[in-house]
Scaffold this motif. Structure first.
Motif, PDB file in Angstrom:
ATOM      1  N   THR A 120      -0.237  -1.839  -2.086  1.00 30.45           N
ATOM      2  CA  THR A 120       1.028  -1.879  -2.823  1.00 30.45           C
ATOM      3  C   THR A 120       0.809  -1.631  -4.312  1.00 30.45           C
ATOM      4  O   THR A 120       1.569  -0.889  -4.960  1.00 30.45           O
ATOM      5  CB  THR A 120       1.713  -3.232  -2.613  1.00 30.45           C
ATOM      6  N   ALA A 121      -0.242  -2.250  -4.866  1.00 32.16           N
ATOM      7  CA  ALA A 121      -0.540  -2.052  -6.281  1.00 32.16           C
ATOM      8  C   ALA A 121      -0.929  -0.609  -6.584  1.00 32.16           C
ATOM      9  O   ALA A 121      -0.562  -0.058  -7.632  1.00 32.16           O
ATOM     10  CB  ALA A 121      -1.653  -3.002  -6.716  1.00 32.16           C
ATOM     11  N   LEU A 122      -1.658   0.028  -5.669  1.00 32.08           N
ATOM     12  CA  LEU A 122      -2.099   1.402  -5.895  1.00 32.08           C
ATOM     13  C   LEU A 122      -0.959   2.403  -5.767  1.00 32.08           C
ATOM     14  O   LEU A 122      -0.871   3.367  -6.540  1.00 32.08           O
ATOM     15  CB  LEU A 122      -3.214   1.765  -4.905  1.00 32.08           C
ATOM     16  N   TYR A 123      -0.083   2.192  -4.773  1.00 26.11           N
ATOM     17  CA  TYR A 123       0.923   3.196  -4.456  1.00 26.11           C
ATOM     18  C   TYR A 123       2.314   2.861  -4.988  1.00 26.11           C
ATOM     19  O   TYR A 123       3.268   3.588  -4.688  1.00 26.11           O
ATOM     20  CB  TYR A 123       1.004   3.391  -2.938  1.00 26.11           C
ATOM     21  N   SER A 124       2.448   1.795  -5.764  1.00 19.49           N
ATOM     22  CA  SER A 124       3.744   1.523  -6.395  1.00 19.49           C
ATOM     23  C   SER A 124       4.017   2.589  -7.459  1.00 19.49           C
ATOM     24  O   SER A 124       3.118   3.337  -7.863  1.00 19.49           O
ATOM     25  CB  SER A 124       3.745   0.123  -7.011  1.00 19.49           C
TER      26      SER A 124
END
Length: 277
Positions: A120-124
């Motif tokens: 989630t942190a990478l692809y937000s």
């Protein structure tokens, strides 16, 4: 011959067939059959109209489409790239090969919640990767596909590696001496040999994706009718004390997964039979 068979049976390291089979059935009954039968027994207390309402509402059908569709697509992608990764790890020597080999197992060891938060942190939209993409990944159905691809890759790679290690290079060299091109060697010599293992890896990745929960709920957004997976819907019904509705959906998932895996196993058996194994 009879004496050698008698001695082999008498001095076998493992217990006899009857005892081993008894332990096997007993273990499988306690670990697999009894827990699964509890879900069926709970569902059988429902009337047929109530069962249909529980498993065929628009919200539940939308979760089926997302769960099975994303799981199948992720398993297909992992089958393709898992084959490439396994081939590189088996056939080539390069710096940091052991590190790359260890990274393949990372989704096995990593807690699913940690994987979900990291993805989630990478692809937000403000993440390291998501900020450069022209489309949104996190909190969309595509985010579900990304998470399922992440957790399914090791199943394909680890299933194919032993088969590729047993496939000697002399087979490829023999095909080359007979005038086969690289494409012909792969499609007509190598691919038929590794097909059963590839199907096994695909089935394992697909089955794992169907039941994935921890890594998906963080990146999916969990919007009903849009990005809500079936395992989350089961948890939601349990939190609402709708135990019958939860077990009904679980039974549908269980039967569907079993039928699909049975079909894949039948395809494996047919493939081995055609190859004369």
């Amino acid at each position: 011959m009879f004496l050698s068979r008698t001695l082999l049976r008498r001095h076998s390291v493992l217990p006899g067939f009857d005892l081993a089979l008894g332990f096997t059935l007993l273990y499988l009954s306690f670990i697999v059959l009894i827990p699964l039968s509890a879900a069926f027994l709970k569902t059988f207390t429902m009337t047929w109209p109530a069962f249909v309402d529980a498993v065929a509402s628009p919200r539940v059908l939308a979760s089926y489409r997302l769960t099975f569709g994303a799981s199948f697509a992720a398993a297909i992608l992992n089958a393709v790239f898992g084959l490439i990764v396994a081939w590189v790890l088996v056939r080539y020597e390069f710096p940091a090969k052991r590190l790359v080999d260890a990274l393949v197992d990372l989704p096995f060891a990593l807690p699913t919640a940690v994987a979900g938060i990291a993805l989630t942190a990478l692809y937000s939209q403000n993440g390291w990767i998501g900020s450069f993409l022209p489309f949104k990944v996190s909190f969309t159905p595509f985010g579900v596909f990304v998470a399922l691809t992440f957790i399914g890759l090791p199943f394909v790679v680890r299933t194919l590696q032993p088969v590729l290690e047993d496939l000697h290079k002399e087979v490829e060299e023999a095909a080359a001496t007979l005038g086969a091109s690289r494409l012909q060697t792969f499609t007509q010599v190598i691919f038929p040999i590794i097909t059963p293992a590839l199907l096994t890896g695909f089935a394992l990745a697909f089955a794992r994706a169907l039941g994935e929960y921890g890594s998906v709920i963080f990146i999916a957004g969990n919007m009903p009718m849009v990005s809500e997976i079936t395992p989350l819907l089961i948890i939601t019904k349990l939190e609402q004390y709708d135990y019958k509705g939860a077990t009904a959906i679980a039974v549908v998932m269980l039967v569907s997964a079993f039928v699909l895996l049975l079909a894949i196993n039948g395809l494996q058996a047919w493939t081995r039979k055609r190859q004369g194994r």
